[in-house]
Design an enzyme around this catalytic site. Structure first.
Site, short mmCIF file in Angstrom:
data_model
loop_
_atom_site.label_atom_id
_atom_site.label_comp_id
_atom_site.label_asym_id
_atom_site.label_seq_id
_atom_site.Cartn_x
_atom_site.Cartn_y
_atom_site.Cartn_z
N LYS A 274 0.84 -1.20 0.00
CA LYS A 274 0.00 0.00 0.00
C LYS A 274 0.87 1.25 0.00
CE LYS A 274 -1.53 1.58 4.10
NZ LYS A 274 -1.21 3.00 4.34
N ASN A 275 1.92 1.26 0.84
CA ASN A 275 2.71 2.49 0.98
C ASN A 275 3.62 2.77 -0.21
OD1 ASN A 275 1.48 2.99 3.37
ND2 ASN A 275 3.26 2.60 4.67
N ASP B 145 5.67 0.53 11.87
CA ASP B 145 4.44 -0.13 11.42
C ASP B 145 4.35 -1.60 11.83
OD1 ASP B 145 3.53 2.20 10.32
OD2 ASP B 145 3.90 1.65 8.23
N ARG C 99 1.85 14.43 13.57
CA ARG C 99 2.14 14.24 12.16
C ARG C 99 1.97 15.50 11.31
NH1 ARG C 99 -0.14 8.46 10.38
NH2 ARG C 99 1.60 8.55 8.94
N PRO C 100 2.78 16.52 11.54
CA PRO C 100 2.70 17.73 10.71
C PRO C 100 3.27 17.48 9.31
CG PRO C 100 4.56 17.88 12.22
CD PRO C 100 3.86 16.58 12.53
N ILE C 101 3.08 18.44 8.39
CA ILE C 101 3.70 18.30 7.06
C ILE C 101 4.63 19.49 6.79
CG2 ILE C 101 1.92 16.81 6.03
CD1 ILE C 101 0.94 19.43 4.54
N ASP C 102 5.15 20.06 7.88
CA ASP C 102 6.02 21.24 7.73
C ASP C 102 7.24 20.97 6.84
OD1 ASP C 102 6.61 19.51 9.98
OD2 ASP C 102 8.22 20.89 10.50
N LEU C 103 7.75 19.74 6.86
CA LEU C 103 8.96 19.45 6.07
C LEU C 103 8.65 19.38 4.57
CD1 LEU C 103 10.58 16.85 8.50
CD2 LEU C 103 11.11 19.29 8.27
N ARG D 156 -4.15 10.53 5.45
CA ARG D 156 -3.14 11.60 5.49
C ARG D 156 -2.23 11.58 4.28
NH1 ARG D 156 -2.18 13.78 10.09
NH2 ARG D 156 -0.08 14.18 9.38
N CYS E 21 -3.57 12.93 14.34
CA CYS E 21 -4.22 11.65 14.11
C CYS E 21 -3.99 10.76 15.31
CB CYS E 21 -3.78 11.00 12.81
SG CYS E 21 -2.22 10.17 12.90
N ILE F 233 9.33 6.83 16.58
CA ILE F 233 8.88 7.59 15.40
C ILE F 233 7.62 8.42 15.71
CG2 ILE F 233 8.24 7.45 12.94
CD1 ILE F 233 11.09 6.42 13.47
N ARG G 150 -8.15 -0.48 5.66
CA ARG G 150 -7.39 0.57 4.97
C ARG G 150 -6.11 0.02 4.38
NH1 ARG G 150 -5.51 5.16 8.33
NH2 ARG G 150 -4.46 5.42 6.35
#
Ligand code: UD1
Length: 424
Positions: A22-23, A308, A125-129, A96, A120, A330, A400
């Site tokens: 999936k990933n 995971d 889990r930000p997306i600043d990067l 996400r 979440c 993580i 999912r």
């Protein structure tokens, strides 16, 4: 709402086949946004996140065909006209990884508008990067009403050193850089096999990428990308979950269609517990021979032990002789499964980022709640060895990311059934 009903106590015997990752499939689907020609992807898993990505791309104007079974789990994505380069809150809140469209959209269309994901279950889990990297590539970023908007006439190559290793952040910027003017160097990049798989697809599409799978990735921007056909790599987390299922139940399970070179950290931990495995180029056989020993794990970026697989390993640790320390490095809140395992009889104490698991304690069936994708997998594993009938609620989390888990487990002897009919 669907539930899984599992009666524990059966050793798993026989062969179970692993689906596509999936990933890896999610970023590869997003990569189709970079070209106006069709991209054909094979070995796409039949899971809900793939359907969500299909809806996401279709909402932008892409034509997405999905075929399963004899159609080799194939999807054809044709992004000829992208009328609306936007990812809505409705879609991003359910997945996400929708933020993966940010880079490709701004690179191809010069504009992208994507909902900011909220917190979440497993952490902030930000997306600043992702945003910082796109700015370095020359995109102008604005944020309002919960959305991030990126614009650029043409991105330009840059040297980007990630403050922290991020998988989808690496993938997002990797895709954006393929169409930038000049060379981009990504430093401290994620080394996950899924990043390398995405780069393999992008190179087939005409991109010039070197070093994917290592910490330094070099991308020479090109003016245009073309269509391509690509087969997604096997899902190493699904394979790892079955490995633990075989070990826990004292079974003899052959996990077929996997890539053992992606499972080194997991296999070495199983070895430490005394569980026997035997690998070929495309399969691993696990021979569960109770009792097995406790061992510590500490999650890290690839090639370290995957976060995971932490929840599934914790289920194994409840049945090991001795004390196992599970350290989660993580995500800050990824122990939601522990309380449910305790309700089934496990002895687990949480101390910040560490869980101390004392085994072996007998598990007894209970009604439990799945809180996120991998937490649900750990509850399924615990249920396979619990005394009695466990009922797992909120199975949509497991759907999912695991393709037909109950059919696969039933095929190797588990007593498992689904109540309700909300299969993805
Ligand atoms: C991906 C995987 C997920 C896996 C995770 C870690 C996909 C679709 N999902 O998620 O299954 O659990 O890698 O292996 O591939 N971070 C920031 N700022 C950012 C981005 C990330 O601070 O802009 C932090 C996160 O909060 C987290 C850490 O970096 O603490 C790693 O996250 P990241 O690698 O980005 O995870 P995802 O790519 O979301």
């Amino acid at each position: 709402m669907d539930k899984l009903v599992i009666r524990g106590g059966e050793p798993l015997l026989g062969t179970v086949r692993v689906s596509g990752a999936k990933n890896a499939a999610l970023p590869c689907m997003a990569a189709a946004l970079l070209t106006d020609e069709p991209v054909i992807l094979e070995n796409i898993p039949q899971v809900r996140d793939i359907q969500t990505t299909r809806n996401l791309l279709a909402a932008m104007g892409a034509e997405v065909e999905l075929g399963y079974g004899r159609a080799h789990h194939r999807t054809t994505i044709h992004c000829q006209n992208l009328a609306s380069p936007e990812a809505s809150y409705e879609l991003v809140k359910t997945m996400r990884a929708s933020t993966l469209v940010l880079g490709p959209l701004v690179a191809r269309c010069g504009r992208a508008r994507v909902s900011l994901p909220g917190g979440c279950a497993i952490g902030q889990r930000p997306i600043d990067l992702h945003i910082k990297g796109l700015e370095l590539l020359g995109a102008k970023i604005t944020q309002d009403h919960g959305y991030v908007e990126a614009t650029a006439t043409r991105l330009r190559g840059a040297e980007i050193a990630f403050d922290k290793i991020t998988v989808t952040g690496t993938e997002d910027l990797l895709m954006a850089a393929t169409l930038a003017d000049g060379e981009t160097i990504l430093q401290n990049a994620a080394r996950e096999p899924e990043v390398a798989d995405l780069a393999a697809l992008l190179n087939k599409m005409g991109a010039k990428i070197q070093g994917a799978g290592t910490a330094t990735i070099r991308i020479k921007g090109v003016a245009k990308l073309k269509g391509a056909k690509h087969r997604i790599i096997p899902d190493r987390i699904e394979a790892g979950t079955f490995l633990i299922a075989g070990a826990l139940t004292g079974g003899d399970l052959n996990i077929a269609g996997c890539d053992p070179t992606h499972l080194v950290a997991i296999l070495s931990k199983l070895k430490e517990t005394g569980v026997k495995t035997k690998s070929t180029a495309t399969s691993v056989r696990v021979m569960g021979d109770n009792p097995f020993a406790a061992c510590d794990i500490s999650t890290e970026e690839y090639p370290g032990f995957p976060t995971d697989m932490q929840a599934q390993f914790m289920a194994l640790a409840t049945q090991a002789e001795g004390t196992s320390i599970v350290t989660e490095n993580i995500f800050e809140n990824r122990f939601m499964h522990a309380q449910e395992l305790v309700r089934m009889g496990a002895n687990i104490k949480i101390e910040g980022r560490r869980a101390v698991v004392r085994g072996k304690t007998p598990l007894s069936a209970a009604a439990v709640l799945a809180s996120d994708l991998r937490a649900s997998a750990s509850l399924v594993l615990a249920a396979l060895v619990a005394d009695g009938e466990t009922i797992i609620d909120r199975v949509y989390h497991i759907d999912r990311g695991y393709e037909k888990i109950e059919e696969k487990l039933k095929g190797v002897g588990a007593q498992i059934r689904r109540i309700g009919n909300m299969l993805p």
